[in-house]
Scaffold this motif. Structure first.
Motif, short mmCIF file in Angstrom:
data_model
loop_
_atom_site.label_atom_id
_atom_site.label_comp_id
_atom_site.label_asym_id
_atom_site.label_seq_id
_atom_site.Cartn_x
_atom_site.Cartn_y
_atom_site.Cartn_z
N ALA A 1 1.96 -4.13 -6.49
CA ALA A 1 1.30 -2.85 -6.77
C ALA A 1 0.93 -2.74 -8.25
O ALA A 1 -0.13 -2.21 -8.59
CB ALA A 1 2.21 -1.69 -6.35
N ILE B 1 1.90 1.76 -3.54
CA ILE B 1 0.76 2.29 -4.29
C ILE B 1 0.61 3.79 -4.05
O ILE B 1 0.46 4.58 -5.00
CB ILE B 1 -0.54 1.55 -3.92
CG1 ILE B 1 -0.53 0.14 -4.53
CG2 ILE B 1 -1.77 2.31 -4.40
CD1 ILE B 1 -1.71 -0.72 -4.12
N ASP C 1 0.83 -1.21 0.00
CA ASP C 1 0.00 0.00 0.00
C ASP C 1 0.86 1.26 0.00
O ASP C 1 0.50 2.28 -0.60
CB ASP C 1 -0.93 0.01 1.21
CG ASP C 1 -2.16 -0.90 1.00
OD1 ASP C 1 -2.43 -1.25 -0.15
OD2 ASP C 1 -2.82 -1.22 2.00
#
Length: 306
Positions: free
Chosen positions: A55, A5, A2
């Protein structure tokens, strides 16, 4: 992942980040990147490229969602208004394009032509699957083989690529790579088949989307195919008419036909067969907690309600 990302969503154009974060922040199961990370774990790869490519997979998936919602004129996803409902169709399409191009920038970072080959082929097959599904819209004559061809292209291909990438990063043998790819394809197929069950046997609040959306869009999925095969002449004609017209005014009647004909049980059995194929394939991996997690994922997929 995350964190990767969030960093790679950075753009000098504010609307890009706003639209992308709207759909990514809504959550979702992160199944495709999780699959890649779990395969890497099972095969002992701990390098940073596993996070980068996880990702990438999520970006590709998110791009397809943005485009799908525009094509399907969807208004609800994951319990929230879709990006096209919030920002409009042009912004959704263009930000989907941005996510695709950013994903390819990130693929280059891996410095591996095999990685590029797998992901470029996957994105191409997914696009073909989307077009194939569009061609099949409102086609009540679609059979199970045609249905499976669509979902193995449109949905299962990215699952397959995700699992295969984990094996490639770990420099596995061709046999192990093939087993991982088969696991991913079977898991992705089972996932989509169950998703199609939930469109006729789910709960809107749990699913975060409207019941009967597939019928409204004229999609002939396995529950309807089975219902037409097993129903009376009158029931089959009713389902056929609903597919051809995309009519949801008779949704309660269609739901009853699907349930009375046992079409949901037939569809769940098809998903169970794919889940078992995934379980059989993943036994080629070393026995460890990650491989056990992959086994559990396939087994528990059949119980999903959203």
């Amino acid at each position: 992942m995350d964190a990767v990302i969030a960093r790679r969503l950075d753009s000098s154009v504010p609307l890009v980040g706003q639209v992308a974060r709207h759909i990514i922040s809504a959550g979702g199961k992160r199944l495709r990147p999780a699959l890649l990370l779990m395969v890497c774990g099972a095969l002992g790869y701990r390098g940073d490229q596993r996070l980068n490519l996880a990702a990438v997979v999520e970006f590709i998936h998110t791009a397809t969602l943005l485009h799908d919602d525009v094509v399907d004129e969807s208004t609800l996803r994951r319990g929230r208004p879709t990006a096209n409902e919030t920002f409009g169709n042009p912004a959704s399409v263009l930000v989907g394009d941005f996510l695709h191009s950013r994903a390819f920038q990130m693929m280059v970072d891996a410095g591996d032509m095999r990685v590029m080959e797998i992901l470029s082929e996957a994105t191409n097959v997914i696009a073909e699957g989307e077009v194939l599904q569009l061609m099949n819209t409102h086609d009540a004559s679609l059979d199970e083989a045609g249905y499976l061809r669509v979902i193995r292209s449109k949905t299962a291909k990215l699952f397959e690529a995700s699992a295969r990438l984990g094996a490639v990063l770990a420099r596995s043998t061709s046999e192990v790579e093939g087993a991982c790819a088969e696991y991913g394809q079977a898991l992705g197929t089972a996932f989509q088949v169950i998703d199609d069950v939930l469109d006729y046997d789910g709960d809107t609040a749990e699913m975060g989307k409207n019941l009967g959306d597939d019928l409204r869009e004229g999609k002939n999925t396995l529950p309807l195919i089975a219902a037409m095969q097993r129903g009376t002449t009158e029931q089959s004609a009713t389902v056929r008419r609903a597919i051809e017209e995309g009519a949801t005014d008779e949704l309660p009647l269609i739901l009853r036909i699907v349930r009375e004909t046992g079409a949901l049980e037939v569809t769940r059995a098809a998903a169970a067969a794919e889940a078992q194929r995934a379980i059989d394939a993943i036994r080629a991996l070393p026995a460890n907690s990650y491989a056990e997690g992959l086994l559990q994922l396939a087994a528990q997929l059949l119980q999903r309600r959203n």
